[in-house]
Design a protein around this motif. Structure first.
Motif, PDB file in Angstrom:
ATOM      1  N   HIS A  77       0.836  -1.188   0.000  1.00  0.00           N
ATOM      2  CA  HIS A  77       0.000   0.000   0.000  1.00  0.00           C
ATOM      3  C   HIS A  77       0.885   1.258   0.000  1.00  0.00           C
TER       4      HIS A  77
ATOM      5  N   SER B 241      -7.195  -7.943   7.368  1.00  0.00           N
ATOM      6  CA  SER B 241      -7.194  -8.742   6.139  1.00  0.00           C
ATOM      7  C   SER B 241      -6.031  -8.397   5.221  1.00  0.00           C
ATOM      8  N   GLY B 242      -5.324  -7.299   5.497  1.00  0.00           N
ATOM      9  CA  GLY B 242      -4.279  -6.835   4.590  1.00  0.00           C
ATOM     10  C   GLY B 242      -2.924  -7.473   4.852  1.00  0.00           C
ATOM     11  N   GLY B 243      -1.914  -6.943   4.166  1.00  0.00           N
ATOM     12  CA  GLY B 243      -0.574  -7.504   4.265  1.00  0.00           C
ATOM     13  C   GLY B 243      -0.021  -7.423   5.675  1.00  0.00           C
ATOM     14  N   VAL B 244       0.023  -6.231   6.257  1.00  0.00           N
ATOM     15  CA  VAL B 244       0.512  -6.073   7.633  1.00  0.00           C
ATOM     16  C   VAL B 244      -0.401  -6.823   8.590  1.00  0.00           C
TER      17      VAL B 244
ATOM     18  N   GLY C 109     -12.914  -4.959   7.112  1.00  0.00           N
ATOM     19  CA  GLY C 109     -13.811  -3.934   6.602  1.00  0.00           C
ATOM     20  C   GLY C 109     -15.219  -4.424   6.315  1.00  0.00           C
TER      21      GLY C 109
ATOM     22  N   ARG D 107     -14.052 -10.579   4.227  1.00  0.00           N
ATOM     23  CA  ARG D 107     -12.637 -10.185   4.242  1.00  0.00           C
ATOM     24  C   ARG D 107     -11.880 -10.893   5.366  1.00  0.00           C
TER      25      ARG D 107
ATOM     26  N   ILE E 186       0.283   2.365  12.647  1.00  0.00           N
ATOM     27  CA  ILE E 186       1.147   1.963  11.529  1.00  0.00           C
ATOM     28  C   ILE E 186       0.721   2.633  10.238  1.00  0.00           C
TER      29      ILE E 186
ATOM     30  N   THR F  75      -5.089   3.614   6.094  1.00  0.00           N
ATOM     31  CA  THR F  75      -5.712   3.268   4.817  1.00  0.00           C
ATOM     32  C   THR F  75      -7.084   3.910   4.633  1.00  0.00           C
TER      33      THR F  75
ATOM     34  N   PHE G 219       4.463   5.207  14.195  1.00  0.00           N
ATOM     35  CA  PHE G 219       5.304   4.057  13.841  1.00  0.00           C
ATOM     36  C   PHE G 219       5.904   4.273  12.467  1.00  0.00           C
TER      37      PHE G 219
ATOM     38  N   ARG H 192      -9.295  -3.479  -2.412  1.00  0.00           N
ATOM     39  CA  ARG H 192      -9.435  -4.311  -1.203  1.00  0.00           C
ATOM     40  C   ARG H 192      -9.905  -5.704  -1.581  1.00  0.00           C
TER      41      ARG H 192
HETATM   42  N1  LIG Z   1       4.553   3.102   9.171  1.00  0.00           N
HETATM   43  C1  LIG Z   1       5.188   2.128   8.500  1.00  0.00           C
HETATM   44  O1  LIG Z   1       6.413   1.961   8.596  1.00  0.00           O
HETATM   45  C2  LIG Z   1       4.344   1.216   7.658  1.00  0.00           C
HETATM   46  C3  LIG Z   1       4.820  -0.045   7.281  1.00  0.00           C
HETATM   47  C4  LIG Z   1       3.961  -0.883   6.560  1.00  0.00           C
HETATM   48  C5  LIG Z   1       2.681  -0.458   6.205  1.00  0.00           C
HETATM   49  N2  LIG Z   1       2.283   0.793   6.551  1.00  0.00           N
HETATM   50  C6  LIG Z   1       0.925   1.258   6.259  1.00  0.00           C
HETATM   51  O2  LIG Z   1       0.035   0.367   6.917  1.00  0.00           O
HETATM   52  C7  LIG Z   1      -1.198   0.319   6.207  1.00  0.00           C
HETATM   53  C8  LIG Z   1      -1.547  -1.132   5.882  1.00  0.00           C
HETATM   54  O3  LIG Z   1      -0.607  -1.609   4.954  1.00  0.00           O
HETATM   55  P1  LIG Z   1      -0.871  -2.982   4.198  1.00  0.00           P
HETATM   56  O4  LIG Z   1       0.317  -3.239   3.375  1.00  0.00           O
HETATM   57  O5  LIG Z   1      -1.352  -4.006   5.144  1.00  0.00           O
HETATM   58  O6  LIG Z   1      -2.097  -2.571   3.247  1.00  0.00           O
HETATM   59  P2  LIG Z   1      -3.158  -3.530   2.504  1.00  0.00           P
HETATM   60  O7  LIG Z   1      -2.576  -4.872   2.308  1.00  0.00           O
HETATM   61  O8  LIG Z   1      -3.660  -2.759   1.360  1.00  0.00           O
HETATM   62  O9  LIG Z   1      -4.308  -3.688   3.595  1.00  0.00           O
HETATM   63  C9  LIG Z   1      -5.019  -2.550   3.991  1.00  0.00           C
HETATM   64  C10 LIG Z   1      -6.116  -2.940   4.940  1.00  0.00           C
HETATM   65  O10 LIG Z   1      -6.781  -1.738   5.329  1.00  0.00           O
HETATM   66  C11 LIG Z   1      -8.176  -1.929   5.249  1.00  0.00           C
HETATM   67  N3  LIG Z   1      -8.780  -0.741   4.641  1.00  0.00           N
HETATM   68  C12 LIG Z   1      -8.505  -0.185   3.456  1.00  0.00           C
HETATM   69  N4  LIG Z   1      -9.258   0.900   3.252  1.00  0.00           N
HETATM   70  C13 LIG Z   1     -10.039   1.018   4.325  1.00  0.00           C
HETATM   71  C14 LIG Z   1     -11.052   1.939   4.696  1.00  0.00           C
HETATM   72  N5  LIG Z   1     -11.396   2.962   3.899  1.00  0.00           N
HETATM   73  N6  LIG Z   1     -11.654   1.755   5.879  1.00  0.00           N
HETATM   74  C15 LIG Z   1     -11.329   0.724   6.672  1.00  0.00           C
HETATM   75  N7  LIG Z   1     -10.381  -0.194   6.363  1.00  0.00           N
HETATM   76  C16 LIG Z   1      -9.749  -0.034   5.206  1.00  0.00           C
HETATM   77  C17 LIG Z   1      -8.434  -3.115   4.371  1.00  0.00           C
HETATM   78  O11 LIG Z   1      -9.404  -3.886   5.050  1.00  0.00           O
HETATM   79  P3  LIG Z   1     -10.666  -4.596   4.318  1.00  0.00           P
HETATM   80  O12 LIG Z   1     -10.236  -4.988   2.964  1.00  0.00           O
HETATM   81  O13 LIG Z   1     -10.983  -5.714   5.231  1.00  0.00           O
HETATM   82  O14 LIG Z   1     -11.747  -3.616   4.264  1.00  0.00           O
HETATM   83  C18 LIG Z   1      -7.111  -3.856   4.301  1.00  0.00           C
HETATM   84  O15 LIG Z   1      -7.143  -5.000   5.081  1.00  0.00           O
HETATM   85  C19 LIG Z   1      -1.011   1.209   4.987  1.00  0.00           C
HETATM   86  O16 LIG Z   1      -1.507   2.491   5.303  1.00  0.00           O
HETATM   87  C20 LIG Z   1       0.497   1.252   4.818  1.00  0.00           C
HETATM   88  O17 LIG Z   1       0.912   2.387   4.112  1.00  0.00           O
HETATM   89  C21 LIG Z   1       3.082   1.630   7.267  1.00  0.00           C
END
Ligand SMILES: NC(=O)c1ccc[n+]([C@@H]2O[C@H](COP(=O)([O-])OP(=O)(O)OC[C@H]3O[C@@H](n4cnc5c(N)ncnc54)[C@H](OP(=O)(O)O)[C@@H]3O)[C@@H](O)[C@H]2O)c1
Length: 302
Positions: free
Chosen positions: A36, A137-140, A160, A164, A215, A218, A240, A285
């Motif tokens: 993401h 459900s996402g990567g993290v 969400g 999911r 973290i 989204t 974080f 998603r």
């Molecule tokens: N700070 C850091 O160092 C760091 C490191 C890694 C990741 N991140 C951030 O962490 C977040 C998650 O990363 P990821 O790689 O796991 O992303 P991902 O695989 O795209 O998963 C995102 C998750 O967020 C949920 N989501 C998306 N849009 C949403 C919304 N409008 N309302 C509620 N839930 C929503 C989705 O849930 P559903 O599909 O179940 O709805 C999905 O499970 C991102 O913002 C990424 O940039 C930050």
């Protein structure tokens, strides 16, 4: 490479081969995972126009300095510019991958796995504690669910919408909820990937002494705390970011994958030239787990 004039601000292009300095390790990328954050980086300009996008690479060492692994070593790395056939990595940002671990799965580990591991470690002891993972459900989220379960937590996975949550109980979630409405017992720690109103709701659910690791965001929505909601028994909301060397964390994750304790779920896999399909599915998603780009195959076709 990043190009703000095209959809997703990313297009395929020929770029110069990278030249490592004395400390750099030149890696032939076989697989790269899409995060993401990569999509945000391209659109926000954090990765500038003309630069190669990508953060997660797994492949084979082509060349390295005296301190680096010998050529031919299979490695996974946190690597700026991972969406290319070759990338330069610092030796503090990679870990060796044993022959028993698939490189496609290894590629999924750096950003999402390290974020989940470090955020959970920052929460302190998890044994018997109630840990809430939002965006589970996402990567993290999937890595966080599994790692918290391994650490002995009572894991509450928030997704969400219905559907999911598929596979999250198998990963170790004790409860799978849609949003946060169904949670009525306070939690001791939160790994928050969603931000916005869910972050505010998570704060309200947090027990005295508890911590939220913020973290990701989204949801893209603002978090509005009602007056006095931050007054009360001590609890914390912590920002974080993955910083500094990640080699040790990556090696820990690879060991967990090798032992079978940490499954790596790949919800989308395809060649690099289908980047936009992967990006669409991630934004829509529709991916359970990680999206992994096959870089070597794309290179060999052209
Ligand atoms: N700070 C850091 O160092 C760091 C490191 C890694 C990741 N991140 C951030 O962490 C977040 C998650 O990363 P990821 O790689 O796991 O992303 P991902 O695989 O795209 O998963 C995102 C998750 O967020 C949920 N989501 C998306 N849009 C949403 C919304 N409008 N309302 C509620 N839930 C929503 C989705 O849930 P559903 O599909 O179940 O709805 C999905 O499970 C991102 O913002 C990424 O940039 C930050």
């Amino acid at each position: 490479m990043v190009d703000p004039s095209v959809p997703e601000s990313v297009r395929l292009a020929d770029v110069a081969e990278p030249t490592p300095d004395a400390d750099g390790v030149l890696v032939e990328v076989r697989h790269a995972a899409l995060n993401h954050g990569d999509l945000n980086d391209a659109r926000s300009g954090r990765v500038p126009a003309g630069a190669v996008l990508g953060s997660d690479a797994a492949g084979v060492v082509l060349r390295s300095g005296p301190a680096g692994p010998p050529s031919g070593t299979r490695v996974v790395a946190l690597a700026a510019g991972a969406f290319a056939e070759q990338v330069i990595v610092s030796s503090g940002s990679l870990a060796e991958v044993p022959a028993t671990v698939d490189l496609a799965r290894a590629a999924a580990l750096p950003v999402a796995g390290v974020a989940a591991l470090r955020a959970l470690r920052a929460c302190g002891t998890l044994l018997g504690r109630r840990v809430l993972i939002t965006g589970a459900s996402g990567g993290v989220g999937r890595f966080a669910v599994r790692l918290a379960s391994i650490a002995g937590a009572h894991v509450i996975a928030s997704v969400g919408r219905q559907g999911r949550g598929a596979g999250l109980e198998e990963l170790g979630a004790d409860e799978v909820v849609v949003g946060l409405d169904g949670i009525d017992v306070p939690v001791d720690a939160v790994v928050d990937n969603v931000g916005g109103p869910q972050l505010v709701a998570a704060w309200q659910l947090l027990a005295s002494g508890g911590t939220i690791q913020s973290i990701g965001w989204t949801s893209g929505e603002p978090a509005v705390f009602s007056p006095y909601s931050t007054i009360g028994p001590p609890k914390s909301l912590t920002s974080f970011l993955i910083e500094g060397p990640v080699a040790d964390a990556l090696a820990d994750l690879v060991r967990l994958v090798e032992s079978g304790a940490l499954p790596v779920e790949i919800g989308w896999q395809g060649p690099l030239d289908r980047f936009h399909d992967a990006a669409d599915a991630l934004r829509g998603r529709r991916i359970n787990g990680k999206a992994v780009l096959v870089v070597a195959d794309a290179a060999h076709r052209s």
